[in-house]
Write a protein that holds these residues in place. Structure first.
Motif, PDB file in Angstrom:
ATOM      1  N   ALA A  90       0.574  -1.265  -0.049  1.00 55.05           N
ATOM      2  CA  ALA A  90       0.027   0.060  -0.045  1.00 55.05           C
ATOM      3  C   ALA A  90       0.825   1.201  -0.002  1.00 55.05           C
ATOM      4  CB  ALA A  90      -0.876   0.025   1.084  1.00 55.05           C
ATOM      5  N   PHE A  91       1.658   1.178   0.793  1.00 51.91           N
ATOM      6  CA  PHE A  91       2.984   2.441   0.846  1.00 51.91           C
ATOM      7  C   PHE A  91       3.444   2.212  -0.536  1.00 51.91           C
ATOM      8  CE2 PHE A  91       6.915   4.540   1.384  1.00 51.91           C
ATOM      9  CZ  PHE A  91       6.773   5.529   1.954  1.00 51.91           C
ATOM     10  N   ALA A  92       3.978   1.730  -1.135  1.00 52.10           N
ATOM     11  CA  ALA A  92       4.703   1.678  -2.579  1.00 52.10           C
ATOM     12  C   ALA A  92       3.746   2.140  -3.526  1.00 52.10           C
ATOM     13  CB  ALA A  92       5.405   0.232  -2.831  1.00 52.10           C
ATOM     14  N   PHE A  93       2.572   1.450  -3.524  1.00 52.42           N
ATOM     15  CA  PHE A  93       1.578   2.045  -4.415  1.00 52.42           C
ATOM     16  C   PHE A  93       1.092   3.444  -4.086  1.00 52.42           C
ATOM     17  CE2 PHE A  93      -2.939   2.429  -5.911  1.00 52.42           C
ATOM     18  CZ  PHE A  93      -2.786   2.069  -7.304  1.00 52.42           C
ATOM     19  N   ALA A  94       0.616   3.819  -3.108  1.00 51.29           N
ATOM     20  CA  ALA A  94       0.388   5.199  -2.837  1.00 51.29           C
ATOM     21  C   ALA A  94       1.693   6.109  -3.133  1.00 51.29           C
ATOM     22  CB  ALA A  94       0.048   5.294  -1.208  1.00 51.29           C
ATOM     23  N   SER A  95       2.756   5.849  -2.883  1.00 53.39           N
ATOM     24  CA  SER A  95       4.096   6.887  -3.218  1.00 53.39           C
ATOM     25  C   SER A  95       4.026   6.915  -4.758  1.00 53.39           C
ATOM     26  CB  SER A  95       5.246   6.263  -2.783  1.00 53.39           C
ATOM     27  OG  SER A  95       5.659   4.955  -3.319  1.00 53.39           O
ATOM     28  N   THR A  96       3.462   6.123  -5.589  1.00 50.01           N
ATOM     29  CA  THR A  96       3.775   6.288  -6.883  1.00 50.01           C
ATOM     30  C   THR A  96       2.376   6.519  -7.725  1.00 50.01           C
ATOM     31  OG1 THR A  96       3.352   3.810  -7.317  1.00 50.01           O
ATOM     32  CG2 THR A  96       5.721   4.798  -7.163  1.00 50.01           C
ATOM     33  N   HIS A  97       1.204   6.610  -6.678  1.00 47.26           N
ATOM     34  CA  HIS A  97       0.084   7.107  -7.408  1.00 47.26           C
ATOM     35  C   HIS A  97      -0.653   8.311  -6.886  1.00 47.26           C
ATOM     36  CE1 HIS A  97       0.766   3.168  -9.115  1.00 47.26           C
ATOM     37  NE2 HIS A  97      -0.082   3.385 -10.098  1.00 47.26           N
ATOM     38  N   GLY A  98       0.054   9.267  -6.570  1.00 48.61           N
ATOM     39  CA  GLY A  98      -0.656  10.668  -5.964  1.00 48.61           C
ATOM     40  C   GLY A  98      -0.095  11.027  -4.550  1.00 48.61           C
ATOM     41  N   GLY A 144       2.842  10.530  -3.344  1.00 46.72           N
ATOM     42  CA  GLY A 144       4.264  10.850  -3.340  1.00 46.72           C
ATOM     43  C   GLY A 144       4.363  12.511  -2.828  1.00 46.72           C
ATOM     44  N   PRO A 145       4.013  13.293  -3.404  1.00 49.66           N
ATOM     45  CA  PRO A 145       4.113  14.798  -2.715  1.00 49.66           C
ATOM     46  C   PRO A 145       3.978  14.884  -1.462  1.00 49.66           C
ATOM     47  CG  PRO A 145       3.055  14.870  -4.940  1.00 49.66           C
ATOM     48  CD  PRO A 145       3.201  13.316  -4.589  1.00 49.66           C
ATOM     49  N   SER A 146       2.676  14.225  -1.068  1.00 50.11           N
ATOM     50  CA  SER A 146       2.511  14.074   0.310  1.00 50.11           C
ATOM     51  C   SER A 146       3.412  13.611   1.231  1.00 50.11           C
ATOM     52  CB  SER A 146       1.091  13.536   0.906  1.00 50.11           C
ATOM     53  OG  SER A 146       0.066  14.340   0.234  1.00 50.11           O
ATOM     54  N   ILE A 147       3.970  12.290   0.954  1.00 49.44           N
ATOM     55  CA  ILE A 147       5.017  11.695   1.666  1.00 49.44           C
ATOM     56  C   ILE A 147       6.348  12.427   1.753  1.00 49.44           C
ATOM     57  CG2 ILE A 147       6.354   9.616   1.634  1.00 49.44           C
ATOM     58  CD1 ILE A 147       3.998   7.999   0.270  1.00 49.44           C
ATOM     59  N   GLY A 148       6.469  12.885   0.544  1.00 54.22           N
ATOM     60  CA  GLY A 148       7.837  13.902   0.504  1.00 54.22           C
ATOM     61  C   GLY A 148       7.588  15.136   1.470  1.00 54.22           C
ATOM     62  N   ARG A 149       6.485  15.928   1.579  1.00 58.79           N
ATOM     63  CA  ARG A 149       6.284  16.880   2.634  1.00 58.79           C
ATOM     64  C   ARG A 149       6.583  16.387   3.976  1.00 58.79           C
ATOM     65  NH1 ARG A 149       2.698  18.411  -1.241  1.00 58.79           N
ATOM     66  NH2 ARG A 149       1.005  17.567  -0.196  1.00 58.79           N
ATOM     67  N   PHE A 150       5.896  15.054   4.167  1.00 58.88           N
ATOM     68  CA  PHE A 150       6.014  14.656   5.744  1.00 58.88           C
ATOM     69  C   PHE A 150       7.373  14.162   5.857  1.00 58.88           C
ATOM     70  CE2 PHE A 150       6.223  10.833   8.258  1.00 58.88           C
ATOM     71  CZ  PHE A 150       5.465  11.050   9.339  1.00 58.88           C
ATOM     72  N   SER A 151       8.258  13.657   4.847  1.00 57.86           N
ATOM     73  CA  SER A 151       9.553  13.314   5.000  1.00 57.86           C
ATOM     74  C   SER A 151      10.441  14.499   5.501  1.00 57.86           C
ATOM     75  CB  SER A 151       9.971  12.608   3.799  1.00 57.86           C
ATOM     76  OG  SER A 151       9.472  11.448   3.603  1.00 57.86           O
ATOM     77  N   VAL A 152      10.358  15.633   4.774  1.00 54.74           N
ATOM     78  CA  VAL A 152      10.959  16.902   4.889  1.00 54.74           C
ATOM     79  C   VAL A 152      10.652  17.374   6.273  1.00 54.74           C
ATOM     80  CG1 VAL A 152      11.316  19.380   4.217  1.00 54.74           C
ATOM     81  CG2 VAL A 152      11.405  17.484   2.522  1.00 54.74           C
ATOM     82  N   GLN A 153       9.426  17.424   6.670  1.00 63.50           N
ATOM     83  CA  GLN A 153       9.084  18.006   7.960  1.00 63.50           C
ATOM     84  C   GLN A 153       9.657  17.113   9.254  1.00 63.50           C
ATOM     85  OE1 GLN A 153       4.801  17.957   7.727  1.00 63.50           O
ATOM     86  NE2 GLN A 153       4.353  20.012   6.651  1.00 63.50           N
ATOM     87  N   HIS A 154       9.673  15.875   8.952  1.00 65.88           N
ATOM     88  CA  HIS A 154      10.165  15.006  10.131  1.00 65.88           C
ATOM     89  C   HIS A 154      11.779  14.382   9.813  1.00 65.88           C
ATOM     90  CE1 HIS A 154       6.332  14.870  11.990  1.00 65.88           C
ATOM     91  NE2 HIS A 154       5.820  14.915  10.634  1.00 65.88           N
ATOM     92  N   SER A 155      12.251  15.156   9.004  1.00 61.48           N
ATOM     93  CA  SER A 155      13.843  14.786   8.714  1.00 61.48           C
ATOM     94  C   SER A 155      14.118  13.446   8.205  1.00 61.48           C
ATOM     95  CB  SER A 155      14.780  15.274   9.756  1.00 61.48           C
ATOM     96  OG  SER A 155      14.498  16.730  10.171  1.00 61.48           O
ATOM     97  N   ILE A 156      13.165  13.002   7.230  1.00 57.60           N
ATOM     98  CA  ILE A 156      13.627  11.553   6.911  1.00 57.60           C
ATOM     99  C   ILE A 156      13.812  11.573   5.333  1.00 57.60           C
ATOM    100  CG2 ILE A 156      12.252   9.352   6.376  1.00 57.60           C
ATOM    101  CD1 ILE A 156      10.400  10.349   8.631  1.00 57.60           C
TER     102      ILE A 156
END
Length: 173
Positions: A107-115, A117-129
């Motif tokens: 589910a994570f892999a699918f979500a990251s490539t199907h819309g 991705g930008p949200s995961i990217g923002r979350f990652s930047v906000q949480h230093s990941i």
């Protein structure tokens, strides 16, 4: 996700079917899941990033994998076969835990490539990941799940065999 990723996850789901049917805890049933897992590890895990909160994410998902694996092993029925080799059969709970682990990663892999991705990217930047931490965390989650399940089943199988031997010796005495 690539076609290879989908095929790999399909193989892992087929392992669930095999677990439900049941199998002997012999060398083949030890080596096959570990070989698949080691192959995945070498293919996807090139380093373990340590920047920011990478280790928190990696440790958390690895611990989740271990918990799912231990839970699956603990809810798997073990019987001693006529040949003295333990036989393991996963029930609904064990299979469900295995599928949850695979499902979460897919589910994570699918979500990251199907819309998402930008949200995961923002979350990652906000949480230093870092992006590499997600890969390492998901791979180590899978490794933790497989290895902990195999280890707990082997320990339980060894105890079952040892107890049966003690009972035989007690009857013979």
């Amino acid at each position: 996700m690539s076609l290879t990723d989908y095929l790999l996850n399909a193989v892992l789901v087929l392992l669930v079917v095999r677990q439900i049917r049941g199998s002997r805890l012999d060398l083949v049933n030890l080596v096959l899941p570990l070989a698949i897992t080691v192959g995945v590890g070498f293919s996807y895990l090139h380093s373990i990033p340590t920047a920011g909160n990478d280790l928190v994410l990696i440790g958390g998902l690895a611990a989740l994998g271990v918990a799912l694996g231990v839970g699956a092993a603990a809810t798997t029925r073990l019987n001693l076969g006529k040949d003295g080799v333990p036989f393991a059969r996963a029930g609904v709970t064990a299979a469900a835990l295995w599928v949850v682990g695979i499902g979460l990663r897919m589910a994570f892999a699918f979500a990251s490539t199907h819309g998402m991705g930008p949200s995961i990217g923002r979350f990652s930047v906000q949480h230093s990941i870092t992006p590499q931490a997600w890969v390492a965390a998901l791979v180590l989650m899978a490794l933790g799940e497989v290895v902990s399940r195999m280890l707990v089943l082997r320990i339980r199988g060894h105890r079952l065999t040892s107890n049966a031997r003690r009972a035989q010796l007690a009857q013979a005495a």
